[in-house]
Design an enzyme around this catalytic site. Structure first.
Site, PDB file in Angstrom:
ATOM      1  N   HIS B 237       0.894  -1.078   0.027  1.00 41.05           N
ATOM      2  CA  HIS B 237      -0.038   0.091  -0.121  1.00 41.05           C
ATOM      3  C   HIS B 237       0.927   1.400  -0.022  1.00 41.05           C
ATOM      4  O   HIS B 237       0.965   2.157   1.039  1.00 41.05           O
ATOM      5  CB  HIS B 237      -0.951   0.063   1.245  1.00 41.05           C
ATOM      6  CG  HIS B 237      -0.498  -0.438   2.372  1.00 41.05           C
ATOM      7  ND1 HIS B 237       0.676   0.065   3.002  1.00 41.05           N
ATOM      8  CD2 HIS B 237      -0.982  -1.213   3.366  1.00 41.05           C
ATOM      9  CE1 HIS B 237       0.901  -0.820   4.052  1.00 41.05           C
ATOM     10  NE2 HIS B 237       0.106  -1.520   4.307  1.00 41.05           N
ATOM     11  N   ASP B 310      -5.904  -4.037   0.881  1.00 44.66           N
ATOM     12  CA  ASP B 310      -5.921  -3.903   2.329  1.00 44.66           C
ATOM     13  C   ASP B 310      -7.362  -3.624   3.075  1.00 44.66           C
ATOM     14  O   ASP B 310      -7.315  -3.244   3.783  1.00 44.66           O
ATOM     15  CB  ASP B 310      -4.914  -2.362   2.567  1.00 44.66           C
ATOM     16  CG  ASP B 310      -4.414  -2.374   4.039  1.00 44.66           C
ATOM     17  OD1 ASP B 310      -4.520  -3.556   4.816  1.00 44.66           O
ATOM     18  OD2 ASP B 310      -4.042  -1.385   4.559  1.00 44.66           O
TER      19      ASP B 310
END
Lengths: 311, 429
Positions: B237, B310
């Protein structure tokens, strides 16, 4: 002029008219507080809950006195004696208090946004009495009231706020209020205590006290938190005091009729010398007196009472 | 059992197909991908037929970064509920992070996850093992054992490996096993007490800042360790514009580094934190427009290899609290497609490229035999309507948790069917 908001969660978002409505009403209420009989029946039968999750003497007492002078029933709840220590969430605590029909909830909390969170779950007015490093709006209002009493005009006044700006809700609320009212604001402190992109709030930033207070009409000294020394913010109190402590010598850089404000509690001899605290420029105790009037005015305005009910 | 998906636009980047084709599935595998109408229905005797007119038919999406909370936090999500959420989002394969309780740092936990997945999950679940025991950053896990039990990568996600020495050894050791390390890049000493990006917004809100340098420093450190250790690094991320540039430079030198971005990091900025909605609190935090611009540039030039969600489910008890006390993270599986479609609409990615970053590219990076519709491949397939407009409704999520900042957003791009091994596991009808 009328106060147009349901709550007082912060100064940000208030219009000039909102701010002046509170200040003007507070001027009226101050007259009552100076009489022999200080109590008015305005809020008789109303319940005000003073919920303090952080230690406070001045602000908590000021709200309590304000409510009592208006004849409201004021209940104080301290964080350490509330259900929060038993694991109850803030939202559940405020919902329970509302279920007991309180008219105004005053909340002091260590986390930014706590007053907004409470207000989202309440139908009654909420007053933010300080939330983390975010805002302390009643402090800014009483500061403005104090400045206006001494300077008559607010617009154009040159104000310098000195100290730990990064961890100060007082500084933030004052900056919003002062910029809204057309005042000229500077902040002074070591770079470790100036938060990111501070200039975008419309203030000038200085790391030198003498330069920052040059020609100031008002100097607002912030309390230095002793526990921050030896961390990463400043090496020692001695060095902090040498660089950023205000004394009579440094004060000469400001205007002759400069006002000295401090939200308290004061560390004598550290951020401000005793002769300045007790000297002719200091209006620190006037701030405390005005705090009661500001809070009376707010309770009155938030409950939407008409002028007749004051008397 | 045969199944024919007809009249759809097949996008299979691995085989370079982007045109109207019919897809025949037989015994859980792709049997044929032929010109529209060329597979005679009469020859299929009794095959189920899906009319995908107006829809895209693509390999099932692969998400290399989800949190399914089992074991330990089943009130937020289970492997079963997470898999349903994945299917509803068009994902047929997801890799679950090891920050459960107990942590997935020993073979027995990995095996348990695999066995629960086999019994209850409607999509493929791939375990990610911890890099260090208990995510403490002190002692390496038995990586070989974890790999044998099914781990496809290693990560201490959320608790990044801060010790330079441990990270060096972890890269060396994982090189022996030919598996990548996934790092959540964050110097924790720079983010201590923080709960959002450090900027004018954190200044105004009085919230503790998490500066982007906390990410950049660790990305740079990890990249620096690659030539000597020969390890493979996957940056989780990515959120900082500077970090995108660091990965770009490392790739230009031929270093084995890849990275992913989560949809919220290419759509939202820290301005959303105003109002203290805890569904805007994630780690890494929402950053600034400049970072989004850099991320989009990174997506365009393939510096950013893949899109991963995520997916971080949290119950309201973890979110309906003071901002600083709230848990980090949002659910992402069921909003990934419509949010990615925004990149397509803006011209950042072609639809084909977006599909690639959700399918064959993650499969290649993690050596998965998935992500394509080539005949003979396992029939993990998603069918979605790229033009269908609707309003996101978190209350309808299959996930146990509803923590999303996108509730009520008007979006387009809707999953119609998700198939795993030729079996329909989700239909929006």
């Amino acid at each position: 002029m009328q106060y147009s908001q349901k709550h007082l969660l912060g100064i940000k978002g208030l219009s000039k008219e909102d701010i002046l409505a509170v200040l003007n009403a507070a001027d009226t209420f101050k007259v009552y507080t100076q009489r022999d009989i200080k109590k008015v029946p305005t809020l008789r039968g109303r319940t005000i809950i003073n919920m303090f999750f952080e230690p406070s003497t001045r602000t908590r007492t000021s709200f309590e006195i304000a409510g009592k002078r208006m004849s409201a029933d004021v209940i104080n709840i301290a964080g350490s004696s509330s259900s929060v220590v038993k694991g109850e969430t803030l939202v559940d605590t405020v919902k329970n208090l509302e279920a007991m029909n309180c008219d105004i909830l005053i909340i002091r909390h260590g986390e930014a946004g706590a007053a907004e969170l409470a207000a989202r779950h309440l139908s009654n007015p909420v007053i933010n009495a300080g939330d983390g490093y975010h805002e302390h709006p009643t402090q800014a209002l009483l500061d403005l009231m104090t400045i206006r009493e001494h300077k008559q005009e607010l617009e154009g006044q040159k104000v310098t706020i000195v100290g730990d700006i990064a961890h100060s809700r007082v500084a933030r609320s004052n900056i919003y209020a002062m910029k809204t009212l057309g005042m000229d604001v500077s902040v002074v402190g070591p770079p470790t205590m100036i938060p990111a992109d501070m200039e975008k709030m419309g203030v000038k930033v200085f790391h030198n006290l003498e330069k920052g207070i040059k020609d100031a009409d008002v100097i607002m000294m912030l309390r230095i938190q002793m526990e921050r020394q030896n961390k990463t913010f400043f090496p020692t109190l001695r060095e902090y005091s040498n660089l950023f402590g205000l004394n009579l010598q440094k004060l000469k850089k400001a205007k002759k009729d400069v006002l000295i404000l401090h939200p308290g509690p004061v560390n004598r001899g550290i951020e401000i010398s005793t002769d300045v605290i007790d000297g002719p420029h200091s209006v620190i105790l006037n701030q405390v007196t005005n705090g009661v009037a500001i809070r009376m005015a707010l309770m009155y305005l938030l409950l939407g009472l008409s002028d007749e009910t004051v008397n | 059992m045969k199944l024919l998906i007809k009249n759809g636009r097949v996008i299979d980047p691995a085989s370079g197909i982007n045109e109207e084709r019919d897809v025949l599935i037989e015994k859980g595998k792709i049997a044929a991908v032929e010109k529209k109408g060329s597979i005679s229905e009469s020859s299929l005797d009794g095959a189920k037929i899906i009319d995908a007119n107006g829809c895209v038919v693509a390999p099932g999406f692969i998400d290399m970064h989800v949190h399914f909370r089992e074991p330990g936090f089943e009130y937020k999500e289970t492997i079963e509920s997470g898999a349903e959420s994945a299917a509803a989002g068009g994902f047929t394969t997801v890799a679950v992070m090891p920050n459960t309780n107990p942590v997935n740092d020993v073979r027995s936990i990995t095996e348990m996850i695999v066995s629960i997945a086999k019994a209850k999950a409607i999509v493929n679940i791939l375990p990610i093992g911890a890099i260090t025991k208990g995510l403490k950053g002190e002692t390496l896990t038995e990586m070989a054992d974890l790999k044998e039990a099914g781990a496809v990568a290693f990560s201490d996600d959320g608790m990044p490996v801060s010790s330079n020495e441990i990270m060096r050894r972890a890269l060396e050791y994982s090189h022996m096993l030919d598996l990548p390390l996934i790092q959540h890049s964050e110097m924790k000493d720079l983010t201590a007490g923080g709960c959002m990006n450090e900027s004018i917004v954190s200044t105004e809100l009085g919230l503790g800042g998490m500066p982007r340098e906390a990410e950049d420093i660790m990305v740079y450190r990890d990249i620096s360790l690659l030539p000597r250790t020969k390890g493979r690094l996957h940056v989780a991320h990515i959120s900082s514009g500077n970090s995108v540039e660091l990965v770009r430079q490392a790739k230009a030198k031929g270093l084995p580094v890849t990275c992913e971005v989560a949809p919220h990091h290419f759509i939202l900025t820290d301005e959303c934190v105003r109002g203290y909605d805890t569904n805007t609190k994630m780690s890494p935090p929402l950053r600034e427009q400049w970072d989004i611009d850099m991320i989009k540039e990174g997506l365009r030039d393939d510096t950013i290899d893949i899109i991963a969600t995520d997916h971080a489910p949290h119950d309201t008890v973890d979110k309906e609290v003071e901002y600083a006390k709230a848990c980090f993270g949002i659910v992402g599986l069921e909003t990934a497609l419509p949010l990615t479609m925004k990149l397509v609409d803006e011209g950042v990615l072609t639809l084909e490229k977006a599909v690639e970053k959700l399918t064959i590219t993650p499969a290649k990076l993690f050596d998965l035999d998935k992500g394509t519709l080539k005949p003979g491949s396992v029939a993990d397939v998603v069918i979605f309507d790229p033009e269908k407009a609707y309003k996101i409704n978190a209350a309808e999520f299959k996930s146990k948790s509803k923590n999303t900042p996108f509730d009520g957003w008007d979006v387009k791009g809707q999953i119609v069917h998700t198939l795993v091994q030729g079996k329909i596991v989700y239909s929006n009808t």
